[in-house]
Design an enzyme around this catalytic site. Structure first.
Site, PDB file in Angstrom:
ATOM      1  N   ASP A 136       0.869  -1.177   0.000  1.00 45.25           N
ATOM      2  CA  ASP A 136       0.000   0.000   0.000  1.00 45.25           C
ATOM      3  C   ASP A 136       0.908   1.230   0.000  1.00 45.25           C
ATOM      4  O   ASP A 136       2.044   1.191   0.488  1.00 45.25           O
ATOM      5  CB  ASP A 136      -0.962  -0.014   1.193  1.00 45.25           C
ATOM      6  CG  ASP A 136      -2.123   0.959   0.971  1.00 45.25           C
ATOM      7  OD1 ASP A 136      -2.167   1.617  -0.096  1.00 45.25           O
ATOM      8  OD2 ASP A 136      -2.988   1.068   1.864  1.00 45.25           O
TER       9      ASP A 136
ATOM     10  N   ASP B 229      -7.770  -7.336   1.318  1.00 40.91           N
ATOM     11  CA  ASP B 229      -6.833  -7.383   2.441  1.00 40.91           C
ATOM     12  C   ASP B 229      -7.535  -6.753   3.625  1.00 40.91           C
ATOM     13  O   ASP B 229      -8.439  -5.927   3.448  1.00 40.91           O
ATOM     14  CB  ASP B 229      -5.560  -6.567   2.160  1.00 40.91           C
ATOM     15  CG  ASP B 229      -5.798  -5.083   2.373  1.00 40.91           C
ATOM     16  OD1 ASP B 229      -6.422  -4.461   1.497  1.00 40.91           O
ATOM     17  OD2 ASP B 229      -5.411  -4.546   3.436  1.00 40.91           O
TER      18      ASP B 229
HETATM   19  N1  GUN Z   1      -6.496   0.820   2.543  1.00 39.54           N
HETATM   20  C1  GUN Z   1      -7.813   0.828   2.848  1.00 39.54           C
HETATM   21  N2  GUN Z   1      -8.449   1.821   2.188  1.00 39.54           N
HETATM   22  C2  GUN Z   1      -7.505   2.467   1.457  1.00 39.54           C
HETATM   23  C3  GUN Z   1      -7.544   3.595   0.575  1.00 39.54           C
HETATM   24  O1  GUN Z   1      -8.579   4.202   0.327  1.00 39.54           O
HETATM   25  N3  GUN Z   1      -6.353   3.975   0.022  1.00 39.54           N
HETATM   26  C4  GUN Z   1      -5.189   3.309   0.266  1.00 39.54           C
HETATM   27  N4  GUN Z   1      -4.066   3.728  -0.320  1.00 39.54           N
HETATM   28  N5  GUN Z   1      -5.139   2.260   1.096  1.00 39.54           N
HETATM   29  C5  GUN Z   1      -6.285   1.834   1.671  1.00 39.54           C
END
Ligand code: GUN
Length: 376
Positions: free
Chosen positions: A92, A271
């Site tokens: 992420d 996830d």
């Molecule tokens: N993880 C859960 N929701 C999000 C989101 O909206 N953006 C990002 N980058 N990670 C997430």
């Protein structure tokens, strides 16, 4: 990165596919255990492979950038070598963690300045440097830098934020496409749909994201406190627009029921910290419903943790023993409960996949949704 659809459900939009990465194939729909700091909390890599057959894990740019830092990760030859996980990794972008973990932050067109939750030091994340950071981490799947809007969120804020997320996406794509992988294998970039709970914004965002024609697409900004029905409505709007032949990843979702309902709406990847975080607090997900193992009722229940499960720890340990471990805050309690919950999540998506392929997904899903919500 190649995605092949193998089967589509007749009663819903559920699909089964295979996503091919440089570190192995992923059978979808899939759940990705969260390994924030390069480790799935309380679960060893050996267990991820041998006991629960995890096919891909997640890492977080925000955490890995702060600690151990990019120098160490680069010298190690990337995260796969550093943590000895040889399967695919998705990172992420920090576009969620900077909002959820840091108190002092400023969001500007350039990027986000924030203070580290570890030592208070000041940092700037931009779409460009977040791409570079994920290249250094060596993730197979890199996420775009976005703003995850909170819930509730005023329409005017959501609209402005969305426009900025789209401008950031263009910068991410330009940076990603003008840089090369550092470790000799292919990396790919997934853009993220935002738009809060507003149908027109979600539609617009899905159209913009689809126009970038990347290998896969993600949906963010959901499971942030909105009612489940609103989440499902937004997923449906977006999956009607995102390309059919590319994997769709719903970020940060969710409960077992949320996962089944979103598979039915055409989501391929999930996830969530829920299976591991809740495990550490004694909440166990099972094929028959939810167990709070701290409850008095399990005090002298010497039956296996889950008799129906083929996971070794579920067979050889009793509910009473796990209750004792969790109540005593023993490390082994967190280990057993985390492994149990991840095994359950991976069992659930594997079952869903099999049912999609054999044509019985919809009826099975309806039945499971009733069972999984029960408190045992
Ligand atoms: N993880 C859960 N929701 C999000 C989101 O909206 N953006 C990002 N980058 N990670 C997430």
């Amino acid at each position: 990165m190649k995605f092949t659809l193998q089967a589509e459900d007749k009663g819903s939009k559920a699909r089964a596919g295979v996503l091919e990465t440089a570190h192995g194939n992923i059978q979808t729909p899939i759940f990705m255990p969260v390994g924030t700091a390069g480790t799935v909390k309380a679960v060893h890599q050996h267990e991820l492979v041998q006991d629960i057959q995890a096919q891909i894990i997640l890492g977080n740019t925000y955490h890995l950038y702060l600690r151990p830092g990019l120098d160490v990760l680069h010298k190690a030859g990337g995260l796969h070598k550093f943590n000895n996980w040889s399967g695919p990794i998705l990172t992420d972008s920090g576009g969620y963690q900077v909002y959820s973990l840091t108190e002092v932050r400023k969001i500007r067109e350039e990027g986000v300045t924030f203070r580290s939750h570890i030592d208070g030091s000041k940092h700037l994340f931009t779409p460009e440097n977040v791409m570079d950071t994920q290249r250094i981490i060596g993730a197979d799947i890199i996420m775009a830098f976005d703003e995850c809007t909170p819930y509730p969120c005023e329409y005017s804020y959501a609209r402005k934020s969305l426009d900025m997320t789209h401008r950031w996406l263009k910068r991410c794509v330009d940076q990603f496409d003008s840089t090369a992988p550092l470790y000799g294998y292919e990396q790919t970039l997934f853009p993220i749909v935002q738009g809060s709970v507003y149908k027109d914004l979600r539609e617009k965002s899905a159209e913009v994201i689809a126009s970038f024609n990347r290998d896969g697409n993600a949906i963010g900004g959901l499971s942030v406190g909105e009612p489940a029905e609103e989440m499902y409505a937004m997923t449906e709007v977006v999956t009607n627009i995102l390309p059919h032949d590319k994997p769709r990843y719903l970020m940060g979702v969710g409960t077992p029921i949320n996962i089944l309902e979103n598979i039915a709406l055409g989501i391929d990847m999930f996830d969530c910290v829920m299976p591991t975080r809740n495990a550490r607090n004694g909440m166990l997900f099972t094929q028959n419903g939810i167990i709070n193992i701290k409850n008095e009722k399990w005090k002298d229940d010497f039956s296996p943790i889950e008799a129906e499960s083929d996971l070794l720890v579920d067979q050889i340990h009793t509910k009473a023993y796990l209750r004792h471990l969790i109540r005593s805050q023993e490390i082994l309690g967190a280990q057993i409960a985390s492994l149990h919950n991840l095994h359950f999540y991976l069992w659930l998506v594997k079952q869903a996949r099999e049912k999609i392929i054999d044509g019985s997904f919809y009826d099975w899903k309806e039945k499971m949704v009733k069972v999984l919500g029960q408190r045992l």
